[in-house]
Scaffold this active site. Structure first.
Site, mmCIF file in Angstrom:
data_model
loop_
_atom_site.group_PDB
_atom_site.id
_atom_site.type_symbol
_atom_site.label_atom_id
_atom_site.label_comp_id
_atom_site.label_asym_id
_atom_site.label_seq_id
_atom_site.Cartn_x
_atom_site.Cartn_y
_atom_site.Cartn_z
ATOM 1 N N ALA A 198 -7.462 2.604 7.069
ATOM 2 C CA ALA A 198 -5.965 2.821 7.372
ATOM 3 C C ALA A 198 -6.016 3.460 8.881
ATOM 4 C CB ALA A 198 -5.308 3.800 6.464
ATOM 5 N N ASP A 256 0.825 -1.296 0.072
ATOM 6 C CA ASP A 256 -0.068 -0.100 -0.065
ATOM 7 C C ASP A 256 0.917 1.311 0.120
ATOM 8 O OD1 ASP A 256 -2.472 -1.402 -0.027
ATOM 9 O OD2 ASP A 256 -2.585 -1.448 2.020
ATOM 10 N N ARG A 263 -8.042 19.718 22.586
ATOM 11 C CA ARG A 263 -6.727 19.157 23.424
ATOM 12 C C ARG A 263 -6.510 17.822 23.217
ATOM 13 N NH1 ARG A 263 -8.732 22.983 27.104
ATOM 14 N NH2 ARG A 263 -7.409 24.866 27.329
#
Length: 292
Positions: A189, A73, A175
């Site tokens: 992915a 990939d 945050r």
């Protein structure tokens, strides 16, 4: 019937003898079939082809009408960012680990590729993201991504602070360790590992996935691919970076924003006629097996 091909490009950055053997076998097989072939110049050098037509990705994109990427990939992502600029179709032979984007099994690649070359294949258009790091009045630094654009700290992992604007309207502040902004292609992915949803490739959508947010209420957000995303930072952003497909890194300096939007480029990916996306999820990611 799909169009047949005349000039075939062979692409790859082989690390293993098996991958080199696949390149060599593919080159001689295509030549024996009467195709015009242009092969990556470094690959040609590695396998000792002296009289072959060679070129880089740009030459292959301009001259070939089909590129066969041999590798994993990572090879596909690197090649696709360049080849998406040209009118060329792309297919992959898996010589990597997962091979989510490289459909063809190396043990059966020639039979499958023969059918593809006869016009028996499925077309699929995958859109890219464009990331711009910019400051007012200055030329932006730009890169593209097939899978994802990731905001993250530089050399040392730590929590960062930023605001997210969608279509120039404030959406949320955060945050966290960073933010993954993924295409449907990239949803299986890095985004998936961070708890993001799977988006089927035909969706015109982008997913924003927080990385280890310092809150109990933060969740992935799916938006239209037509929307633009702006990331704003406090003045202490000198060690922040955005990476594209984990291959291209753009550093962020104080006073700069990051804008992510759908690129005008698209990857013309093709698959064998029997390709099934959900079967790929099952075989590559060990997703739910059929019960009956």
């Amino acid at each position: 019937m799909n169009k047949k091909f005349k000039c075939i490009g062979i692409v790859g950055h082989p690390r293993h003898p098996e991958a080199l053997a696949t390149h060599e076998m593919l080159y001689h097989w295509l030549k024996s079939k009467g195709y015009s072939v242009i092969i990556d110049r470094q690959v040609a050098k590695d396998i000792g082809l002296k009289d072959a037509q060679t070129g880089g990705l740009t030459e292959i994109g301009k001259q070939a009408d089909l590129a066969v990427v041999v590798g994993g990939d990572g090879n596909m992502l690197g090649a696709a960012r360049v080849l998406s600029r040209y009118d060329i179709k792309v297919i992959g032979i898996n010589r990597g680990n997962l091979g989510f984007l490289t459909d063809l099994d190396p043990d059966n690649a020639l039979q499958q590729l023969s059918e593809v070359l006869d016009g028996e294949y499925r077309n699929e258009h995958r859109f890219l993201l464009e990331a711009q790091v910019r400051r007012n009045g200055q030329k932006p630094r730009i890169s593209t991504a097939i899978n994802e654009v990731v905001l993250h700290p530089g050399k040392v992992a730590h929590m960062i602070e930023f605001e997210v604007y969608i279509d120039e309207r404030f959406a949320f502040s955060q945050r966290s360790d960073g933010l993954i902004i993924a295409t449907p292609t990239g949803s299986t992915a890095y985004s998936l590992s961070a708890g993001g949803p799977i988006l089927t490739p035909n969706l015109d959508a982008i997913v924003l996935v927080p990385m280890f947010p310092h809150t109990l209420s933060s969740r992935p957000l799916v938006i239209s691919s037509e929307s633009s995303i702006r990331l704003k930072f406090s003045q202490n952003s000198n060690d922040y970076e955005v990476s594209c497909d984990s291959q291209i890194v753009l550093p962020i300096q104080d006073g700069e924003d990051v804008i992510i939007s759908r690129s005008k480029q698209k990857l013309n990916l093709i698959h064998p006629q029997d390709y099934n996306y959900f079967n790929t999820l099952s075989t590559k990611l060990s997703w739910s097996k059929k019960m009956f």
